[in-house]
Scaffold this motif. Sequence first.
Motif, mmCIF file in Angstrom:
data_model
loop_
_atom_site.group_PDB
_atom_site.id
_atom_site.type_symbol
_atom_site.label_atom_id
_atom_site.label_comp_id
_atom_site.label_asym_id
_atom_site.label_seq_id
_atom_site.Cartn_x
_atom_site.Cartn_y
_atom_site.Cartn_z
ATOM 1 N N GLN A 172 0.818 -1.211 0.000
ATOM 2 C CA GLN A 172 0.000 0.000 0.000
ATOM 3 C C GLN A 172 0.852 1.260 0.000
ATOM 4 O O GLN A 172 0.346 2.349 -0.218
ATOM 5 N N ARG A 173 2.157 1.112 0.217
ATOM 6 C CA ARG A 173 3.054 2.264 0.318
ATOM 7 C C ARG A 173 3.936 2.440 -0.909
ATOM 8 O O ARG A 173 4.916 3.167 -0.869
ATOM 9 N N LEU A 174 3.589 1.788 -2.013
ATOM 10 C CA LEU A 174 4.423 1.824 -3.213
ATOM 11 C C LEU A 174 3.810 2.707 -4.293
ATOM 12 O O LEU A 174 2.595 2.762 -4.440
ATOM 13 N N ASP A 195 -3.797 -8.960 -5.648
ATOM 14 C CA ASP A 195 -4.594 -10.142 -5.321
ATOM 15 C C ASP A 195 -5.302 -10.658 -6.565
ATOM 16 O O ASP A 195 -5.753 -9.866 -7.398
ATOM 17 N N ASP A 196 -5.392 -11.985 -6.661
ATOM 18 C CA ASP A 196 -6.269 -12.583 -7.669
ATOM 19 C C ASP A 196 -7.686 -12.392 -7.153
ATOM 20 O O ASP A 196 -7.982 -12.739 -6.009
ATOM 21 N N ASP A 246 -16.140 -7.942 -8.445
ATOM 22 C CA ASP A 246 -16.966 -7.323 -7.405
ATOM 23 C C ASP A 246 -16.353 -7.399 -6.005
ATOM 24 O O ASP A 246 -17.013 -7.056 -5.021
ATOM 25 N N ASP A 247 -15.107 -7.803 -5.885
ATOM 26 C CA ASP A 247 -14.443 -7.898 -4.586
ATOM 27 C C ASP A 247 -13.775 -6.564 -4.248
ATOM 28 O O ASP A 247 -12.665 -6.278 -4.682
ATOM 29 N N ASP A 248 -14.462 -5.749 -3.444
ATOM 30 C CA ASP A 248 -13.964 -4.424 -3.091
ATOM 31 C C ASP A 248 -12.833 -4.455 -2.072
ATOM 32 O O ASP A 248 -12.128 -3.462 -1.901
ATOM 33 N N GLU A 249 -12.670 -5.567 -1.386
ATOM 34 C CA GLU A 249 -11.656 -5.673 -0.340
ATOM 35 C C GLU A 249 -10.283 -6.083 -0.898
ATOM 36 O O GLU A 249 -9.278 -5.949 -0.206
ATOM 37 N N ALA A 250 -10.246 -6.572 -2.110
ATOM 38 C CA ALA A 250 -9.002 -7.080 -2.676
ATOM 39 C C ALA A 250 -8.063 -5.938 -3.053
ATOM 40 O O ALA A 250 -8.494 -4.844 -3.394
#
Length: 163
Positions: A59-61, A94-95, A99-103
């Motif tokens: 998340q820091r890249l 992530d694979d 609709d996966d908002d958390e990935a």
Amino acid sequence: MVLLDSRAGIHDIAAIAIMRLSSLSLLFANDNPHTWAGYRMLFDQWRQLPASLRDDLRQRLKMVAAMVPSASAPERLERFRDHAQQCFAETLYDDTCPDDDEAFNFGPDDENAPHFPLPILFAHDLVGIDRASVLDWHEQPFIKAAYDRFLPEAGALAVEEQA
């Protein structure tokens, strides 16, 4: 903030600085197979980290497309973005299903994605500039053109990280 210029390769110390010292890591790169092979190896190693460390790190890249020829910048930046997205998709993203908002996954055109590059344009006048003899070197038009998008966007990311 850590700035990593990988044109000469990625050293173990740089990887440690990114993992342990920074709140934001700007990964400088040229768009060539050697760059992406190096980042792929580094990202593959990071993929082996425990999930909490890996999730925090990725998340820091933010990629930086360095020395992009200004004459063909739009095409080169698009190619850079596509290669960066592929590298991230094969290693750190992530694979997921759409609709996966958390990935942790981003589309190729998502400007907030780590793979979406901040650009620094190349100008021949940048080579060998003698800052000591040209006092207003930072005010020169070719300097402003080269860093026109990079400085405000990198500055905004740095401020965001400090908040």
